[in-house]
Design an enzyme around this catalytic site. Structure first.
Site, PDB file in Angstrom:
ATOM      1  N   LYS A  42       0.772  -1.148  -0.097  1.00 19.45           N
ATOM      2  CA  LYS A  42       0.090   0.026   0.000  1.00 19.45           C
ATOM      3  C   LYS A  42       0.865   1.095  -0.029  1.00 19.45           C
ATOM      4  O   LYS A  42       0.065   2.283  -0.261  1.00 19.45           O
ATOM      5  CB  LYS A  42      -1.148  -0.128   0.921  1.00 19.45           C
ATOM      6  CG  LYS A  42      -0.267   0.021   2.520  1.00 19.45           C
ATOM      7  CD  LYS A  42      -1.795  -0.019   3.596  1.00 19.45           C
ATOM      8  CE  LYS A  42      -1.125  -0.438   4.852  1.00 19.45           C
ATOM      9  NZ  LYS A  42      -2.291  -0.828   5.741  1.00 19.45           N
ATOM     10  N   GLU A  98       5.833   1.335  -8.267  1.00 19.05           N
ATOM     11  CA  GLU A  98       6.506   0.997  -6.808  1.00 19.05           C
ATOM     12  C   GLU A  98       6.647   2.330  -5.983  1.00 19.05           C
ATOM     13  O   GLU A  98       7.044   3.346  -6.716  1.00 19.05           O
ATOM     14  CB  GLU A  98       7.738   0.218  -7.096  1.00 19.05           C
ATOM     15  CG  GLU A  98       7.390  -1.223  -6.836  1.00 19.05           C
ATOM     16  CD  GLU A  98       7.359  -1.946  -5.705  1.00 19.05           C
ATOM     17  OE1 GLU A  98       7.007  -1.165  -4.454  1.00 19.05           O
ATOM     18  OE2 GLU A  98       7.491  -3.074  -5.430  1.00 19.05           O
ATOM     19  N   ASP A  99       6.677   2.170  -4.735  1.00 20.58           N
ATOM     20  CA  ASP A  99       7.096   3.220  -3.896  1.00 20.58           C
ATOM     21  C   ASP A  99       8.765   3.478  -4.029  1.00 20.58           C
ATOM     22  O   ASP A  99       9.087   4.324  -4.085  1.00 20.58           O
ATOM     23  CB  ASP A  99       6.502   3.388  -2.568  1.00 20.58           C
ATOM     24  CG  ASP A  99       6.663   1.896  -1.968  1.00 20.58           C
ATOM     25  OD1 ASP A  99       7.104   1.023  -2.430  1.00 20.58           O
ATOM     26  OD2 ASP A  99       5.995   1.884  -0.831  1.00 20.58           O
ATOM     27  N   ASP A 102      14.231  -1.425  -2.465  1.00 19.56           N
ATOM     28  CA  ASP A 102      14.983  -1.581  -1.329  1.00 19.56           C
ATOM     29  C   ASP A 102      15.933  -2.911  -1.731  1.00 19.56           C
ATOM     30  O   ASP A 102      16.879  -2.873  -2.322  1.00 19.56           O
ATOM     31  CB  ASP A 102      14.300  -1.706   0.158  1.00 19.56           C
ATOM     32  CG  ASP A 102      15.330  -1.633   1.251  1.00 19.56           C
ATOM     33  OD1 ASP A 102      16.349  -0.843   1.129  1.00 19.56           O
ATOM     34  OD2 ASP A 102      14.760  -1.968   2.323  1.00 19.56           O
ATOM     35  N   PHE A 151      16.464   5.234   6.470  1.00 19.57           N
ATOM     36  CA  PHE A 151      15.004   4.895   6.358  1.00 19.57           C
ATOM     37  C   PHE A 151      14.108   5.943   6.118  1.00 19.57           C
ATOM     38  O   PHE A 151      14.159   6.998   7.101  1.00 19.57           O
ATOM     39  CB  PHE A 151      14.707   4.000   7.707  1.00 19.57           C
ATOM     40  CG  PHE A 151      13.332   3.418   7.443  1.00 19.57           C
ATOM     41  CD1 PHE A 151      13.181   2.085   6.942  1.00 19.57           C
ATOM     42  CD2 PHE A 151      12.396   3.875   8.177  1.00 19.57           C
ATOM     43  CE1 PHE A 151      11.879   1.506   6.657  1.00 19.57           C
ATOM     44  CE2 PHE A 151      11.054   3.486   8.065  1.00 19.57           C
ATOM     45  CZ  PHE A 151      10.677   2.116   7.521  1.00 19.57           C
ATOM     46  N   VAL A 152      13.303   6.080   5.319  1.00 18.48           N
ATOM     47  CA  VAL A 152      12.677   7.118   4.821  1.00 18.48           C
ATOM     48  C   VAL A 152      11.114   7.039   5.042  1.00 18.48           C
ATOM     49  O   VAL A 152      10.625   5.707   4.863  1.00 18.48           O
ATOM     50  CB  VAL A 152      12.737   7.711   3.404  1.00 18.48           C
ATOM     51  CG1 VAL A 152      14.191   8.275   3.284  1.00 18.48           C
ATOM     52  CG2 VAL A 152      12.736   6.655   2.367  1.00 18.48           C
ATOM     53  N   ASP A 158       6.001   4.092   5.138  1.00 16.26           N
ATOM     54  CA  ASP A 158       5.471   4.432   6.497  1.00 16.26           C
ATOM     55  C   ASP A 158       6.499   3.785   7.544  1.00 16.26           C
ATOM     56  O   ASP A 158       7.695   3.081   6.952  1.00 16.26           O
ATOM     57  CB  ASP A 158       4.369   3.338   6.570  1.00 16.26           C
ATOM     58  CG  ASP A 158       4.792   1.980   6.691  1.00 16.26           C
ATOM     59  OD1 ASP A 158       5.227   1.541   5.486  1.00 16.26           O
ATOM     60  OD2 ASP A 158       4.261   1.064   7.345  1.00 16.26           O
ATOM     61  N   ARG A 164       2.458   8.120   6.387  1.00 18.13           N
ATOM     62  CA  ARG A 164       2.266   8.012   5.093  1.00 18.13           C
ATOM     63  C   ARG A 164       1.765   9.320   4.427  1.00 18.13           C
ATOM     64  O   ARG A 164       2.089   9.626   3.353  1.00 18.13           O
ATOM     65  CB  ARG A 164       1.361   6.771   4.605  1.00 18.13           C
ATOM     66  CG  ARG A 164       1.490   5.619   4.987  1.00 18.13           C
ATOM     67  CD  ARG A 164       0.664   4.352   4.228  1.00 18.13           C
ATOM     68  NE  ARG A 164       0.954   2.895   5.017  1.00 18.13           N
ATOM     69  CZ  ARG A 164       1.822   2.147   4.618  1.00 18.13           C
ATOM     70  NH1 ARG A 164       2.372   2.523   3.522  1.00 18.13           N
ATOM     71  NH2 ARG A 164       1.692   0.825   5.096  1.00 18.13           N
TER      72      ARG A 164
HETATM   73  P1  IMP Z   1      12.086  -4.497  -0.721  1.00 16.89           P
HETATM   74  O1  IMP Z   1      11.335  -5.624  -1.105  1.00 16.89           O
HETATM   75  O2  IMP Z   1      13.482  -4.659   0.346  1.00 16.89           O
HETATM   76  O3  IMP Z   1      12.523  -3.926  -1.997  1.00 16.89           O
HETATM   77  O4  IMP Z   1      11.247  -3.494  -0.052  1.00 16.89           O
HETATM   78  C1  IMP Z   1      10.151  -3.237  -0.516  1.00 16.89           C
HETATM   79  C2  IMP Z   1       9.198  -2.540   0.392  1.00 16.89           C
HETATM   80  O5  IMP Z   1       9.892  -2.342   1.497  1.00 16.89           O
HETATM   81  C3  IMP Z   1       8.799  -1.238  -0.079  1.00 16.89           C
HETATM   82  O6  IMP Z   1       7.565  -1.463  -0.896  1.00 16.89           O
HETATM   83  C4  IMP Z   1       8.257  -0.427   0.990  1.00 16.89           C
HETATM   84  O7  IMP Z   1       7.103  -0.668   1.698  1.00 16.89           O
HETATM   85  C5  IMP Z   1       9.222  -0.965   2.104  1.00 16.89           C
HETATM   86  N1  IMP Z   1      10.490  -0.240   2.504  1.00 16.89           N
HETATM   87  C6  IMP Z   1      11.781  -0.198   1.932  1.00 16.89           C
HETATM   88  N2  IMP Z   1      12.471   0.701   2.247  1.00 16.89           N
HETATM   89  C7  IMP Z   1      11.849   1.570   3.022  1.00 16.89           C
HETATM   90  C8  IMP Z   1      12.011   3.058   3.757  1.00 16.89           C
HETATM   91  O8  IMP Z   1      13.104   3.359   3.636  1.00 16.89           O
HETATM   92  N3  IMP Z   1      10.918   3.530   4.218  1.00 16.89           N
HETATM   93  C9  IMP Z   1       9.632   2.733   4.191  1.00 16.89           C
HETATM   94  N4  IMP Z   1       9.274   1.760   3.880  1.00 16.89           N
HETATM   95  C10 IMP Z   1      10.308   1.035   3.047  1.00 16.89           C
END
Ligand code: IMP
Length: 179
Positions: A42, A98-99, A102, A151-152, A158, A164
């Site tokens: 979300k 995508e937001d 990471d 961490f943002v 969130d 958010r």
């Molecule tokens: P990944 O699978 O590790 O690439 O993570 C993706 C998801 O982790 C994103 O869609 C976010 O919801 C969450 N996420 C990763 N880094 C951050 C951050 O710095 N702040 C908040 N949410 C994050």
């Protein structure tokens, strides 16, 4: 809420300028192709609503929900599908929105899931990219901003489902999640 923010990383204006830019690029690439913009819930909600309105071409939208984060700042590493797409994506030009990328695990899972639906093409547009934390090799085709390993929160992102609604991207004070 503001007292938990160490500093603003990307202002509301900077973000909107970049969204307008990417919107023009997406419009040029997808005009006449009837694309589907697919948001990954979300965290994407804020970026998704801004982004789709920045691409003034005939298109459809859909949403998918996956989750990898528990109540913290580290990915659990296990991706769970919570809501699947509702449109038939076979033969469609799909753009995943995508937001943030990471570790890349969520995006890899999502891309593999959508590929099985045989889209005509599949590209990825992300608001933020944090390449320092990548554990799988995956890149977006459109990147709003590449950010350092912090961490943002804000603009949909969130911590424990809070922050958010911040209109900018901010760095969360480590005390907030270290206590
Ligand atoms: P990944 O699978 O590790 O690439 O993570 C993706 C998801 O982790 C994103 O869609 C976010 O919801 C969450 N996420 C990763 N880094 C951050 C951050 O710095 N702040 C908040 N949410 C994050």
């Amino acid at each position: 809420m503001m007292k938990d923010i160490a500093r603003v990383l990307i202002s509301e204006e900077e973000l909107h300028r970049r969204i307008r830019e990417m919107g023009r690029e997406l419009a040029a690439e997808y005009e006449g192709k009837d694309p589907v913009f697919l948001g990954v819930l979300k965290g994407v909600v804020v970026f998704f609503s801004d982004m789709i309105r920045a691409v003034p071409i005939k298109s459809q939208i859909d949403l998918l929900a996956v989750s990898s984060y528990g109540a913290g700042t580290e990915s659990s590493g296990t991706i769970v599908m919570k809501k699947d797409v509702s449109l038939n994506l076979e033969g469609r030009h799909v753009v995943i929105l995508e937001d943030i990328i990471d570790t890349g695990l969520t995006l890899k899972f999502t891309v593999e899931h959508i590929r099985k639906m045989n889209p005509a093409s599949l590209k990825v547009c992300t608001m933020l990219d944090k390449p320092a934390r990548r554990v799988v090799e995956i890149e977006a085709d459109y990147v709003g901003f590449t950010i350092p390993n912090e961490f943002v929160v804000g603009c949909g992102l969130d911590y424990n489902d809070y922050y958010r609604n911040l209109p900018f991207i901010g760095v969360l004070r480590p005390e907030v999640y270290e206590k």
